[in-house]
Write an enzyme that holds these catalytic residues in place. Structure first.
Site, mmCIF file in Angstrom:
data_model
loop_
_atom_site.group_PDB
_atom_site.id
_atom_site.type_symbol
_atom_site.label_atom_id
_atom_site.label_comp_id
_atom_site.label_asym_id
_atom_site.label_seq_id
_atom_site.Cartn_x
_atom_site.Cartn_y
_atom_site.Cartn_z
ATOM 1 N N ASP A 179 -16.787 5.717 -6.412
ATOM 2 C CA ASP A 179 -16.558 7.123 -6.722
ATOM 3 C C ASP A 179 -17.001 7.942 -5.522
ATOM 4 O O ASP A 179 -17.400 7.385 -4.484
ATOM 5 C CB ASP A 179 -17.304 7.540 -7.992
ATOM 6 C CG ASP A 179 -16.497 8.537 -8.831
ATOM 7 O OD1 ASP A 179 -16.220 9.638 -8.321
ATOM 8 O OD2 ASP A 179 -16.132 8.200 -9.971
ATOM 9 N N HIS A 250 -11.506 10.824 -6.300
ATOM 10 C CA HIS A 250 -12.847 10.241 -6.441
ATOM 11 C C HIS A 250 -13.130 9.258 -5.308
ATOM 12 O O HIS A 250 -13.635 8.152 -5.522
ATOM 13 C CB HIS A 250 -12.989 9.558 -7.800
ATOM 14 C CG HIS A 250 -13.096 10.509 -8.954
ATOM 15 N ND1 HIS A 250 -14.202 11.296 -9.177
ATOM 16 C CD2 HIS A 250 -12.214 10.817 -9.940
ATOM 17 C CE1 HIS A 250 -14.010 12.038 -10.256
ATOM 18 N NE2 HIS A 250 -12.806 11.771 -10.735
ATOM 19 N N GLU A 317 -8.184 12.822 -12.058
ATOM 20 C CA GLU A 317 -8.805 13.968 -11.398
ATOM 21 C C GLU A 317 -8.571 13.956 -9.886
ATOM 22 O O GLU A 317 -9.513 13.939 -9.089
ATOM 23 C CB GLU A 317 -10.303 14.004 -11.719
ATOM 24 C CG GLU A 317 -10.580 14.218 -13.203
ATOM 25 C CD GLU A 317 -12.054 14.260 -13.548
ATOM 26 O OE1 GLU A 317 -12.417 14.945 -14.520
ATOM 27 O OE2 GLU A 317 -12.863 13.596 -12.853
#
Length: 543
Positions: A179, A250, A317
């Site tokens: 991440d 990420h 995302e």
């Protein structure tokens, strides 16, 4: 002696129990049929150590002995546990996993002392009542996701997590390894991923709006031998490890290590460090051939370490602003004949969908990967409510249901002011117990695409295993019953009965050393006064 009425998760059927039964002592023997060796080893190492028993090998028909058998008339993960006075205990499984789950049930029947690592009452004879238990899981995917990128969990903590999963008959460990805040797996052809990407200079304490910082480096990673050990340890417990390498968002930890992976025509990626706060990060991977080749190399090493059918690629995302501003990204969109940046993300994900499929694996990603289309074999982790899972199942894709409103265990367990780091929705033990992974909107044919469900532990506010324990338990016990047991409709479930069974289960958790949230609220040392969270107003509706 523990009653079968106290088992968690609840079995399908129980005949008995009766007063008479089988005693476990120094004379108890263990016979194992070919194919049941993992359970044989586990019983000796775990039950033997806890109760001070040798469980020495003995003949199949030894009076009072334990017998492990395979039975092809049962489903692969199903088992039949028979306790017959003067004859012994027989566990029959449809496959090796079924035998193992039967052994987990036997452990519960022996009492909380069976969950310790050494005897607390040497010389005690433990008994199991005369009874027959027949059981099988509702879902094939009964998962737990652990995020080790936001806060690193040392290897011993991961192995402990696998033991806790096995005790609750969970069988898929979704390992979130990369991440923005850290890269946790050794990739030998790209050593800077761990040399640079595995640690950050400081860490935000609490929600990203909090003014608090821990001003010391945080980091760590698993060597490839560590990963092999974790995968083997899981396999011995009939748990599949599904790795996650998050792309194309990420990814700041990877870009900090290799700046050319970022959108260099928009941002000075050489100035980026591993991210030290939380939220959705604007720095995403550049859609270049170099990036694709780089991550193909990463996935080649990942596939060598993880034999799982599924490989998780994240896909969630991913802000598009850098791609909108990037001449290189816009040229790629034009070259491919794509409509926009959303289709560019879909192209990126579909590349690895095809790449994995040609190597006999299946891609799984968060439900954003549905946007722009998905290859036939890909599966979806539905996290933004039920909608993504419904759309995927209707389109013929397999689904793992993990909606944040129900099974994100970083979310708070109560509305009280003492609840540590209040994040997200209130999800009580009862809320989790009434969760149903299969949306009512699906037809029976569509519902067959629901592989199962998983609970997710995102660790922004969980800096060590004690905090993970608190957020996970006792809710993970309720979730395990949802995933395993054939429960009635959510509103018809006997939560009072589950609470009664949990009184026995808390003693097992105590013996395991699990720092769960007590029913009456956090203990003084579990509170975190002054650490800001992000509570959301209201509660999502139960289904």
């Amino acid at each position: 002696m523990t009653s079968a009425m106290d088992l968690v998760p609840a079995p399908r059927t129980v005949e008995g129990p009766m007063r008479c039964g089988v005693l476990f002592d120094d004379d108890t023997t263990l016979w194992a049929a070919p194919g049941t060796e993992t359970t044989e080893r586990w019983l000796r190492a775990t039950l033997g150590a806890a109760l001070g028993l040798t469980l020495r090998p003995g003949p199949r028909d030894a009076p009072g002995g334990v017998r492990l058998c395979l039975d092809d008339t049962l489903e692969p993960e199903a088992y039949r546990l028979s306790v017959v006075a003067n004859r012994g205990v027989e566990i029959r499984g449809g496959g090796p996993a079924g035998v193992f789950w039967g052994a987990q049930t036997l452990r519960q029947l022996l009492g909380p002392e069976a969950f310790r690592r050494a005897p607390v009452r040497p010389g005690t004879r433990y008994g199991v009542a005369h009874q027959t238990i027949e059981d099988a899981p509702r879902f094939r995917w009964r998962g737990l996701m652990l995020d080790v990128a936001r806060h690193f969990m040392p290897k011993d903590g991961v192995l402990r997590c696998l033991d806790l999963m096995a005790a609750h008959k969970l069988n898929v460990f979704h390992f979130h390894l990369t991440d923005d805040q850290g890269w946790r797996i050794e990739i030998r052809r790209h050593p800077r991923l761990t040399e640079v990407g595995s640690w950050r200079a400081r860490t935000k304490i609490g929600h990203r709006a909090s003014p608090l910082w821990e001003d010391k480096p945080h980091g760590g990673f698993y060597t490839q031998d560590d990963i092999r050990e974790i995968v083997a340890y899981a396999a011995q417990r009939h748990i599949t490890v599904v790795p996650e390498i998050d792309v194309p968002g990420h990814s700041q930890a990877a870009i900090a290590a290799y700046p050319e992976l970022g959108n260099t025509d928009v941002v000075d990626t050489t100035a980026l460090a591993v991210w030290d706060t939380w939220g959705v990060n604007p720095n995403v991977l550049a859609p270049t051939d170099h990036t694709l080749r780089f991550y193909e190399g990463v996935f080649e090493e990942v596939l060598e370490l993880f034999p799982s059918e599924f490989v998780h690629v994240g896909g969630d995302e991913c802000p598009k602003e850098q791609w909108r501003l990037s001449p290189a990204a816009q040229a790629r969109i034009a070259e491919l004949g794509l409509a926009d940046e959303d289709q560019l993300q879909s192209w990126f994900v579909r590349h690895f969908d095809t790449w994995l499929a040609t190597r006999g694996r299946r891609l799984i990603g968060w439900d954003e990967i549905l946007e722009g289309g998905l290859a036939d074999g890909a599966a979806v982790s539905s996290w933004r409510g039920y909608a993504g899972g419904i759309a995927a199942a209707r389109a013929g894709h397999d689904v793992v249901m993990c909606p944040e409103q129900q099974v994100y265990f970083d979310h708070r367990q109560a509305a009280g002011a003492d609840e540590p780091v209040p994040i997200g929705y209130v999800r009580t033990l009862e809320d989790v117990y009434r969760f149903d992974p299969v949306p009512t909107e699906l037809t029976p044919a569509q519902a067959r695409h629901v592989l199962g469900t998983q609970a997710n532990l995102w660790t922004e506010a969980m800096e060590d295993h004690a905090r993970v324990d608190y957020q996970a338990f006792p809710r993970l016990a309720a979730f395990a019953e949802v995933a395993w047991s054939d429960l009635p409709a959510p509103r018809e479930r006997d939560f009072a009965g589950f609470e009664r069974r949990m009184r026995a289960h808390y003693a097992r958790l105590d013996a395991l050393g699990v720092g769960y949230r007590p029913p009456g609220g956090p203990r003084p040392w579990q509170r975190r006064p002054g650490v800001l969270g992000r509570p959301l107003e209201g509660r999502p509706p139960n289904r």
